[in-house]
Design a protein around this motif. Structure first.
Motif, PDB file in Angstrom:
ATOM      1  N   GLY A 125       0.826  -1.199   0.000  1.00 58.47           N
ATOM      2  CA  GLY A 125       0.000   0.000   0.000  1.00 58.47           C
ATOM      3  C   GLY A 125       0.861   1.249   0.000  1.00 58.47           C
ATOM      4  O   GLY A 125       2.027   1.225   0.401  1.00 58.47           O
ATOM      5  N   PRO A 126       0.292   2.387  -0.444  1.00 62.83           N
ATOM      6  CA  PRO A 126       1.077   3.613  -0.624  1.00 62.83           C
ATOM      7  C   PRO A 126       1.629   4.205   0.671  1.00 62.83           C
ATOM      8  O   PRO A 126       2.740   4.737   0.677  1.00 62.83           O
ATOM      9  N   GLN A 127       0.868   4.140   1.754  1.00 60.48           N
ATOM     10  CA  GLN A 127       1.384   4.689   3.008  1.00 60.48           C
ATOM     11  C   GLN A 127       2.518   3.835   3.548  1.00 60.48           C
ATOM     12  O   GLN A 127       3.511   4.347   4.073  1.00 60.48           O
ATOM     13  N   ALA A 128       2.385   2.520   3.401  1.00 57.32           N
ATOM     14  CA  ALA A 128       3.473   1.632   3.812  1.00 57.32           C
ATOM     15  C   ALA A 128       4.705   1.876   2.955  1.00 57.32           C
ATOM     16  O   ALA A 128       5.846   1.756   3.434  1.00 57.32           O
ATOM     17  N   LEU A 129       4.492   2.230   1.685  1.00 55.84           N
ATOM     18  CA  LEU A 129       5.611   2.511   0.789  1.00 55.84           C
ATOM     19  C   LEU A 129       6.389   3.732   1.272  1.00 55.84           C
ATOM     20  O   LEU A 129       7.631   3.720   1.325  1.00 55.84           O
ATOM     21  N   VAL A 130       5.677   4.782   1.644  1.00 56.44           N
ATOM     22  CA  VAL A 130       6.330   5.989   2.165  1.00 56.44           C
ATOM     23  C   VAL A 130       7.080   5.674   3.451  1.00 56.44           C
ATOM     24  O   VAL A 130       8.216   6.127   3.662  1.00 56.44           O
ATOM     25  N   GLU A 131       6.463   4.879   4.323  1.00 51.19           N
ATOM     26  CA  GLU A 131       7.106   4.505   5.582  1.00 51.19           C
ATOM     27  C   GLU A 131       8.359   3.671   5.332  1.00 51.19           C
ATOM     28  O   GLU A 131       9.399   3.879   5.967  1.00 51.19           O
ATOM     29  N   ALA A 132       8.276   2.727   4.383  1.00 53.73           N
ATOM     30  CA  ALA A 132       9.441   1.895   4.075  1.00 53.73           C
ATOM     31  C   ALA A 132      10.576   2.738   3.519  1.00 53.73           C
ATOM     32  O   ALA A 132      11.750   2.546   3.865  1.00 53.73           O
ATOM     33  N   ALA A 133      10.238   3.708   2.662  1.00 54.99           N
ATOM     34  CA  ALA A 133      11.260   4.544   2.043  1.00 54.99           C
ATOM     35  C   ALA A 133      12.005   5.392   3.060  1.00 54.99           C
ATOM     36  O   ALA A 133      13.177   5.747   2.839  1.00 54.99           O
ATOM     37  N   ALA A 134      11.353   5.686   4.177  1.00 52.46           N
ATOM     38  CA  ALA A 134      12.004   6.512   5.206  1.00 52.46           C
ATOM     39  C   ALA A 134      13.266   5.862   5.749  1.00 52.46           C
ATOM     40  O   ALA A 134      14.155   6.551   6.258  1.00 52.46           O
ATOM     41  N   GLY A 135      13.351   4.535   5.617  1.00 54.39           N
ATOM     42  CA  GLY A 135      14.532   3.826   6.095  1.00 54.39           C
ATOM     43  C   GLY A 135      15.642   3.736   5.068  1.00 54.39           C
ATOM     44  O   GLY A 135      16.673   3.090   5.325  1.00 54.39           O
ATOM     45  N   PHE A 136      15.468   4.358   3.895  1.00 53.13           N
ATOM     46  CA  PHE A 136      16.457   4.316   2.827  1.00 53.13           C
ATOM     47  C   PHE A 136      17.019   5.709   2.584  1.00 53.13           C
ATOM     48  O   PHE A 136      16.279   6.703   2.587  1.00 53.13           O
ATOM     49  N   THR A 137      18.303   5.780   2.358  1.00 50.74           N
ATOM     50  CA  THR A 137      18.937   7.043   2.007  1.00 50.74           C
ATOM     51  C   THR A 137      18.790   7.275   0.508  1.00 50.74           C
ATOM     52  O   THR A 137      19.150   6.409  -0.290  1.00 50.74           O
ATOM     53  N   PRO A 138      18.247   8.415   0.089  1.00 51.33           N
ATOM     54  CA  PRO A 138      18.140   8.684  -1.348  1.00 51.33           C
ATOM     55  C   PRO A 138      19.531   8.751  -1.997  1.00 51.33           C
ATOM     56  O   PRO A 138      20.508   9.117  -1.325  1.00 51.33           O
ATOM     57  N   GLU A 143       9.903  13.563  -2.941  1.00 53.13           N
ATOM     58  CA  GLU A 143       9.533  13.229  -4.316  1.00 53.13           C
ATOM     59  C   GLU A 143       8.621  12.009  -4.352  1.00 53.13           C
ATOM     60  O   GLU A 143       7.632  11.974  -5.102  1.00 53.13           O
ATOM     61  N   LEU A 144       8.917  11.012  -3.532  1.00 53.59           N
ATOM     62  CA  LEU A 144       8.057   9.830  -3.460  1.00 53.59           C
ATOM     63  C   LEU A 144       6.715  10.168  -2.821  1.00 53.59           C
ATOM     64  O   LEU A 144       5.655   9.742  -3.307  1.00 53.59           O
ATOM     65  N   GLU A 145       6.739  10.924  -1.735  1.00 51.07           N
ATOM     66  CA  GLU A 145       5.500  11.276  -1.049  1.00 51.07           C
ATOM     67  C   GLU A 145       4.529  11.991  -1.979  1.00 51.07           C
ATOM     68  O   GLU A 145       3.312  11.804  -1.896  1.00 51.07           O
ATOM     69  N   ALA A 146       5.063  12.764  -2.910  1.00 51.22           N
ATOM     70  CA  ALA A 146       4.212  13.539  -3.817  1.00 51.22           C
ATOM     71  C   ALA A 146       3.445  12.665  -4.794  1.00 51.22           C
ATOM     72  O   ALA A 146       2.401  13.081  -5.312  1.00 51.22           O
ATOM     73  N   VAL A 147       3.948  11.458  -5.062  1.00 49.36           N
ATOM     74  CA  VAL A 147       3.292  10.588  -6.044  1.00 49.36           C
ATOM     75  C   VAL A 147       2.850   9.260  -5.435  1.00 49.36           C
ATOM     76  O   VAL A 147       2.468   8.339  -6.153  1.00 49.36           O
ATOM     77  N   ALA A 148       2.872   9.144  -4.122  1.00 49.72           N
ATOM     78  CA  ALA A 148       2.566   7.863  -3.471  1.00 49.72           C
ATOM     79  C   ALA A 148       1.191   7.340  -3.846  1.00 49.72           C
ATOM     80  O   ALA A 148       0.989   6.120  -3.969  1.00 49.72           O
ATOM     81  N   ALA A 149       0.229   8.241  -4.058  1.00 48.34           N
ATOM     82  CA  ALA A 149      -1.131   7.801  -4.391  1.00 48.34           C
ATOM     83  C   ALA A 149      -1.175   7.021  -5.694  1.00 48.34           C
ATOM     84  O   ALA A 149      -2.092   6.218  -5.909  1.00 48.34           O
ATOM     85  N   GLU A 150      -0.194   7.214  -6.570  1.00 42.79           N
ATOM     86  CA  GLU A 150      -0.165   6.481  -7.834  1.00 42.79           C
ATOM     87  C   GLU A 150       0.015   4.974  -7.624  1.00 42.79           C
ATOM     88  O   GLU A 150      -0.320   4.181  -8.504  1.00 42.79           O
ATOM     89  N   PHE A 151       0.540   4.575  -6.464  1.00 41.03           N
ATOM     90  CA  PHE A 151       0.785   3.163  -6.180  1.00 41.03           C
ATOM     91  C   PHE A 151      -0.418   2.478  -5.536  1.00 41.03           C
ATOM     92  O   PHE A 151      -0.399   1.273  -5.298  1.00 41.03           O
ATOM     93  N   ALA A 152      -1.480   3.234  -5.243  1.00 44.50           N
ATOM     94  CA  ALA A 152      -2.695   2.671  -4.658  1.00 44.50           C
ATOM     95  C   ALA A 152      -3.493   1.936  -5.716  1.00 44.50           C
ATOM     96  O   ALA A 152      -3.329   2.170  -6.922  1.00 44.50           O
ATOM     97  N   PRO A 153      -4.389   1.010  -5.317  1.00 43.03           N
ATOM     98  CA  PRO A 153      -5.236   0.325  -6.304  1.00 43.03           C
ATOM     99  C   PRO A 153      -5.957   1.321  -7.193  1.00 43.03           C
ATOM    100  O   PRO A 153      -6.550   2.290  -6.722  1.00 43.03           O
ATOM    101  N   GLY A 154      -5.863   1.090  -8.492  1.00 43.18           N
ATOM    102  CA  GLY A 154      -6.469   2.000  -9.447  1.00 43.18           C
ATOM    103  C   GLY A 154      -5.596   3.168  -9.834  1.00 43.18           C
ATOM    104  O   GLY A 154      -5.940   3.929 -10.749  1.00 43.18           O
ATOM    105  N   GLY A 155      -4.447   3.321  -9.162  1.00 44.91           N
ATOM    106  CA  GLY A 155      -3.543   4.420  -9.462  1.00 44.91           C
ATOM    107  C   GLY A 155      -2.735   4.173 -10.719  1.00 44.91           C
ATOM    108  O   GLY A 155      -2.666   3.053 -11.235  1.00 44.91           O
ATOM    109  N   ALA A 156      -2.079   5.220 -11.185  1.00 48.81           N
ATOM    110  CA  ALA A 156      -1.342   5.138 -12.439  1.00 48.81           C
ATOM    111  C   ALA A 156      -0.166   4.178 -12.374  1.00 48.81           C
ATOM    112  O   ALA A 156       0.281   3.667 -13.401  1.00 48.81           O
ATOM    113  N   ASN A 157       0.349   3.910 -11.174  1.00 49.43           N
ATOM    114  CA  ASN A 157       1.509   3.028 -11.025  1.00 49.43           C
ATOM    115  C   ASN A 157       1.191   1.868 -10.077  1.00 49.43           C
ATOM    116  O   ASN A 157       2.083   1.364  -9.385  1.00 49.43           O
ATOM    117  N   ALA A 158      -0.069   1.458 -10.051  1.00 48.59           N
ATOM    118  CA  ALA A 158      -0.484   0.405  -9.131  1.00 48.59           C
ATOM    119  C   ALA A 158       0.082  -0.949  -9.543  1.00 48.59           C
ATOM    120  O   ALA A 158      -0.076  -1.363 -10.696  1.00 48.59           O
TER     121      ALA A 158
END
Length: 341
Positions: free
Chosen positions: A128-141, A164-179
């Motif tokens: 899910g998109p919120q979990a994606l943002v949370e997971a990314a927080a543990g990675f150095t860009p 940059e990821l937070e701005a497009v996170a909704a695209e990874f949700a079901p039905g999103g452009a990058n789901a």
């Protein structure tokens, strides 16, 4: 009304299970040159009789992780049903059920690579998109995203900041452009190559065939010979046109230590035909990041191989599946050519 049952011959044959006719012609033509009977099983809009025995022969799974982008979102489940049916009947399958599960799951690939001692990119799987943002927080860009069920570079994108990821996170949700088709998106460390290329090692019958240098100077990261898997937003190098995208790496041979380890991995996992991608970094890492069990071959690389007197990869595969058919089927005269599709 035409039947939707999977076609079969009356004699042992090679059955090619697939989801994309555009990828099959080189292999059927090679089988024709050997006079080996073969039948294509294109899965969408077909049926299997579960009370019937599968036909005699050898079955080669050419099912891909990206099938849902071309034909039917349920192709993965069709493939699982067919491969389960064949396994229950004890039929010989090249790249069978367990291999298919690796093809459609990069989380499984990461587990196997890490478990076999390879240097694999640090990776987290998000549901899910919120979990994606949370997971990314543990990675150095910079870091990248990719779909768990990938192929063709699905979902592969570089991010240079968490914002940059937070701005497009909704695209990874079901039905999103990058789901992602299975709902799972990976966050992965961005591995910088020492030189602007990655390497794809090809294996047929579990043995090394050749290694291909894949140019990524234009901003691409994960590529296959058939389709460039471009990272959106990456800038192209000024001299990208001057560099062939695919070229042989003749210095990599069967004697290269990493290649020997990859052959052992394939043997352990029961993978017979595959392309495996890795990156060499400036600090000496050899990072293995992708296993492709539905491998395709680049025409320019194949042309270079054949100009050196070697047979094509398609012809080598035809020999391999023909030999496998001879071992698995009763000794008899096999009819030549293709069966009705």
């Amino acid at each position: 009304m035409s039947s939707h049952a999977l076609p079969a011959t009356g004699d042992p044959a090679v059955y090619i299970i697939h989801d994309n006719p555009e990828w099959i012609a080189p292999f059927t033509e090679a089988l024709d040159r050997l006079g080996v009977a073969h039948v294509e099983w294109l899965l969408p809009e077909t049926l299997i009789d579960l009370s019937a025995e599968p036909p005699a022969g050898v079955f080669w799974s050419r099912l891909s992780a990206s099938a849902h982008t071309r034909t039917d979102p349920h192709v993965k489940e069709y493939g699982r049903a067919v491969l389960d049916w064949l396994a229950a009947a004890g039929r010989r399958v090249i790249n069978g059920r367990g291999v298919y599960e690796l093809e459609v799951s990069k989380t499984r690939q990461h587990r196997e690579l890490s478990g076999h001692g390879f240097d694999a990119p640090r990776t987290a799987a998000a549901f899910g998109p919120q979990a994606l943002v949370e997971a990314a927080a543990g990675f150095t860009p910079p870091f990248i995203t990719k779909h768990n069920q990938g192929g063709k570079g699905l979902g592969v994108r570089r991010f240079d900041s968490h914002a940059e990821l937070e701005a497009v996170a909704a695209e990874f949700a079901p039905g999103g452009a990058n789901a992602p088709i299975d709902g799972i998106t990976l966050i992965q460390e961005y591995v910088q190559p020492a030189q602007p290329f990655v390497t794809r090692a090809e294996f047929i019958g579990g043995r090394f065939r050749y290694a291909v240098r894949v140019d990524v100077s234009g901003g691409s990261f994960e590529l296959c010979p058939a389709d460039a898997c471009t990272i959106p937003g990456a800038g192209a190098a000024a001299d990208v046109e001057a560099t062939p995208q695919f070229a042989l790496r003749e210095e990599i041979t069967a004697a290269t230590p990493l290649i020997g380890r990859l052959e052992s991995l394939l043997a352990d996992l029961g993978i017979e035909i595959a392309g495996i991608e890795f990156i060499e970094t400036a600090d000496g890492r050899q990072v293995v990041y992708d296993i492709n069990t539905n491998t395709n071959y680049n025409p320019s690389v194949e042309s270079a191989e054949q100009s050196s007197g070697r047979q094509s990869a398609a012809d080598r595969i035809a020999e391999y599946v023909s030999d496998t058919l001879a071992e698995a089927a009763p000794k008899s005269a096999f009819p030549a050519g293709s069966a009705a599709q």
